[in-house]
Design a protein around this motif. Structure first.
Motif, PDB file in Angstrom:
ATOM      1  N   VAL A 191       0.843  -1.195   0.000  1.00 58.98           N
ATOM      2  CA  VAL A 191       0.000   0.000   0.000  1.00 58.98           C
ATOM      3  C   VAL A 191       0.878   1.245   0.000  1.00 58.98           C
ATOM      4  N   VAL A 192       0.394   2.291  -0.665  1.00 57.81           N
ATOM      5  CA  VAL A 192       1.005   3.619  -0.610  1.00 57.81           C
ATOM      6  C   VAL A 192      -0.041   4.586  -0.074  1.00 57.81           C
ATOM      7  N   ASP A 193       0.319   5.312   0.984  1.00 60.51           N
ATOM      8  CA  ASP A 193      -0.569   6.293   1.611  1.00 60.51           C
ATOM      9  C   ASP A 193      -0.014   7.685   1.357  1.00 60.51           C
ATOM     10  N   LEU A 194      -0.699   8.464   0.502  1.00 62.10           N
ATOM     11  CA  LEU A 194      -0.259   9.806   0.137  1.00 62.10           C
ATOM     12  C   LEU A 194      -0.908  10.842   1.041  1.00 62.10           C
ATOM     13  N   CYS A 195      -0.206  11.936   1.282  1.00 57.89           N
ATOM     14  CA  CYS A 195      -0.697  13.002   2.175  1.00 57.89           C
ATOM     15  C   CYS A 195      -1.107  12.385   3.510  1.00 57.89           C
ATOM     16  N   ALA A 196      -0.189  11.655   4.109  1.00 62.96           N
ATOM     17  CA  ALA A 196      -0.523  10.757   5.218  1.00 62.96           C
ATOM     18  C   ALA A 196      -0.607  11.437   6.577  1.00 62.96           C
ATOM     19  N   ALA A 197       0.120  12.548   6.809  1.00 61.76           N
ATOM     20  CA  ALA A 197       0.160  13.172   8.142  1.00 61.76           C
ATOM     21  C   ALA A 197      -1.238  13.619   8.574  1.00 61.76           C
ATOM     22  N   PRO A 198      -1.561  13.465   9.861  1.00 58.68           N
ATOM     23  CA  PRO A 198      -0.719  13.021  10.979  1.00 58.68           C
ATOM     24  C   PRO A 198      -0.557  11.511  11.079  1.00 58.68           C
ATOM     25  N   GLY A 199      -1.220  10.746  10.193  1.00 59.34           N
ATOM     26  CA  GLY A 199      -0.975   9.311  10.167  1.00 59.34           C
ATOM     27  C   GLY A 199      -2.136   8.440  10.575  1.00 59.34           C
ATOM     28  N   SER A 200      -3.364   8.968  10.591  1.00 60.38           N
ATOM     29  CA  SER A 200      -4.494   8.147  11.030  1.00 60.38           C
ATOM     30  C   SER A 200      -4.790   7.030  10.033  1.00 60.38           C
ATOM     31  N   TRP A 201      -4.720   7.322   8.723  1.00 60.60           N
ATOM     32  CA  TRP A 201      -4.966   6.269   7.737  1.00 60.60           C
ATOM     33  C   TRP A 201      -3.829   5.247   7.755  1.00 60.60           C
ATOM     34  N   SER A 202      -2.598   5.706   7.896  1.00 56.40           N
ATOM     35  CA  SER A 202      -1.477   4.765   8.014  1.00 56.40           C
ATOM     36  C   SER A 202      -1.613   3.922   9.273  1.00 56.40           C
ATOM     37  N   GLN A 203      -2.176   4.515  10.314  1.00 53.14           N
ATOM     38  CA  GLN A 203      -2.404   3.781  11.558  1.00 53.14           C
ATOM     39  C   GLN A 203      -3.416   2.667  11.345  1.00 53.14           C
ATOM     40  N   VAL A 204      -4.475   2.949  10.587  1.00 57.37           N
ATOM     41  CA  VAL A 204      -5.458   1.914  10.260  1.00 57.37           C
ATOM     42  C   VAL A 204      -4.801   0.798   9.458  1.00 57.37           C
ATOM     43  N   LEU A 205      -3.977   1.166   8.474  1.00 60.08           N
ATOM     44  CA  LEU A 205      -3.287   0.161   7.663  1.00 60.08           C
ATOM     45  C   LEU A 205      -2.379  -0.708   8.523  1.00 60.08           C
ATOM     46  N   SER A 206      -1.664  -0.089   9.445  1.00 63.21           N
ATOM     47  CA  SER A 206      -0.749  -0.842  10.303  1.00 63.21           C
ATOM     48  C   SER A 206      -1.508  -1.829  11.192  1.00 63.21           C
ATOM     49  N   ARG A 207      -2.593  -1.369  11.788  1.00 63.69           N
ATOM     50  CA  ARG A 207      -3.320  -2.222  12.726  1.00 63.69           C
ATOM     51  C   ARG A 207      -4.143  -3.303  12.030  1.00 63.69           C
ATOM     52  N   VAL A 208      -4.582  -3.038  10.804  1.00 70.76           N
ATOM     53  CA  VAL A 208      -5.390  -4.028  10.080  1.00 70.76           C
ATOM     54  C   VAL A 208      -4.520  -5.002   9.305  1.00 70.76           C
ATOM     55  N   LEU A 209      -3.597  -4.481   8.494  1.00 69.97           N
ATOM     56  CA  LEU A 209      -2.819  -5.343   7.607  1.00 69.97           C
ATOM     57  C   LEU A 209      -1.648  -6.019   8.294  1.00 69.97           C
ATOM     58  N   PRO A 260       0.306  14.724  19.020  1.00 74.06           N
ATOM     59  CA  PRO A 260       0.275  16.158  18.717  1.00 74.06           C
ATOM     60  C   PRO A 260       0.979  16.446  17.396  1.00 74.06           C
ATOM     61  N   PRO A 261       0.629  17.545  16.718  1.00 73.52           N
ATOM     62  CA  PRO A 261       1.300  17.903  15.450  1.00 73.52           C
ATOM     63  C   PRO A 261       2.806  18.027  15.639  1.00 73.52           C
ATOM     64  N   THR A 262       3.563  17.441  14.714  1.00 75.69           N
ATOM     65  CA  THR A 262       5.018  17.470  14.812  1.00 75.69           C
ATOM     66  C   THR A 262       5.591  18.805  14.356  1.00 75.69           C
ATOM     67  N   ALA A 263       5.044  19.362  13.298  1.00 79.40           N
ATOM     68  CA  ALA A 263       5.534  20.651  12.783  1.00 79.40           C
ATOM     69  C   ALA A 263       4.372  21.439  12.209  1.00 79.40           C
ATOM     70  N   PRO A 264       3.464  21.921  13.051  1.00 82.56           N
ATOM     71  CA  PRO A 264       2.300  22.643  12.532  1.00 82.56           C
ATOM     72  C   PRO A 264       2.694  23.979  11.922  1.00 82.56           C
ATOM     73  N   PRO A 265       1.999  24.434  10.876  1.00 85.20           N
ATOM     74  CA  PRO A 265       2.352  25.714  10.250  1.00 85.20           C
ATOM     75  C   PRO A 265       2.121  26.907  11.160  1.00 85.20           C
TER      76      PRO A 265
END
Length: 369
Positions: A45-63, A342-347
């Protein structure tokens, strides 16, 4: 996730922190998966525009971890409860605990997350800080997907991926036409990256802003995907113009070569053979003696609206679940939970530092007044 009073009354905002998600958008992906079964037979899987990482978190916990959420988790729990009731009625001992242990982490899963902002690491996720609209991101992505088999001269992955996700959106300005245009360009960049790494039959899910000419976007996606649908998760606010386009069965045309220089392999125009091009009847314009102008439209212009294709629109999620637009009362014994990440580098970080240096919150300054 914000800290305003409305955010605190948002059921999905509170559930995200209670269940350990980095953002409430995790429920959107879970609800889309419930409808379309996105994660079936998916290992890359490729997760684009991933920050803060909630979709990547779902991928990690499911897959990777093999966890289940949403309807799948409810059905599994319901089956266990039925089995326990039946065993109790039949005086049969319940299954031993060893049979109900969670699945071991999968090692053959490859997930790459990309964002312009830095993202805190997640288990099993390869993170890249890059701009998906820039051509230099393609070799970075290909190298991250296949470090050992990477070919610098190639514009496509040696081992293509099964699924590409994009939950990216621009910082909205309030000018809807401008926001929709910028979002469409961001989606176009995500699609171009997906064309470089998707395998035939792969899937592509991306956020869109529904505007006046969104059917043109659907038609463009239909060129390379057999099935294109639009989904609106229950956790997405109805007052928002956002939706998610779900494209399945990636089937590029014969001889197609992915390239950022010529998106969709066609550049700005499709080549047309003059001998095969149909002859279009010209439109006529006649001015009558009384000054009224009569227009005679050709058949192509009259049938133009009939040729438009509209993608099917589906609502995802349990209709009896929480309403994303509703504000629910807070219980008296509630506990305020800190953000999971928390945001790592918020604008706005620099603005907050300047405000604190000037005297603190609410525009107050030291030694003035």
């Amino acid at each position: 996730m914000g800290k305003s009073s409305k955010d605190k009354r948002d059921a999905y905002y509170r559930l995200a922190k209670e269940q350990g998600w980095r953002a409430r958008s995790a429920f959107k992906l879970i609800q889309i998966d419930e409808q379309f079964n996105l994660f079936k037979d998916v290992t890359r899987v490729v997760d684009l525009c991933a920050a803060p990482g909630s979709w990547s978190q779902v991928l990690s916990r499911v897959l990777i971890k093999g966890e289940k959420f949403g309807r799948t988790a409810w059905e599994e729990q319901h089956q266990k409860e039925e089995a326990q009731i039946k065993a109790h009625l039949d005086n049969i001992a319940p299954p031993p605990a060893s049979e109900t242990k969670p699945e071991p982490p999968k090692k053959d899963v490859k997930i790459v997350a990309i964002d312009l902002q830095p993202m805190s690491p997640l288990e099993g996720i390869t993170t890249l800080k890059a701009d998906i609209t820039h051509p230099s991101t393609v070799p970075l992505l290909l190298r991250a997907l296949d470090p050992d088999a990477y070919d610098p001269s190639s514009t496509s992955a040696s081992h293509p991926v099964d699924l590409v996700l994009s939950d990216g959106a621009p910082d909205v300005t309030g000018l809807h036409d401008l926001d929709i245009y910028i979002q469409s360009q961001l989606l176009w960049a995500a699609l171009n990256l997906a064309l470089c790494v998707l395998k035939p039959g792969g899937r592509f899910v991306a956020k869109i802003f529904r505007g006046k000419d969104v059917d043109l976007l659907y038609a463009q996606l239909k060129l390379v995907f057999k099935d294109v649908r639009v989904a609106k998760p229950r956790s997405s606010r109805a007052s928002s113009v956002e939706a998610f386009v779900v494209c399945t069965h990636f089937s590029p045309p014969k001889g197609f070569q992915a390239s950022l220089d010529t998106p969709l392999g066609a550049g700005r125009k499709l080549p047309i053979d003059p001998e095969l091009a149909p002859q279009k009847a010209k439109s006529g314009r006649t001015v009558r003696e009384d000054g009224i102008t009569e227009l005679e439209l050709s058949e192509d212009e009259e049938e133009l609206d009939e040729a438009r294709w509209i993608a099917p629109f589906l609502a995802c999620g349990d209709l009896s679940g929480f309403d994303a637009d509703a504000s629910y009362h807070l219980p008296k014994d509630r506990k305020t939970l800190d953000p999971i990440q928390p945001p790592t580098a918020p604008p706005y970080k620099r603005a907050l530092e300047m405000r604190r240096a000037a005297g603190g919150a609410h525009g107050k300054t030291k030694g003035q007044g």
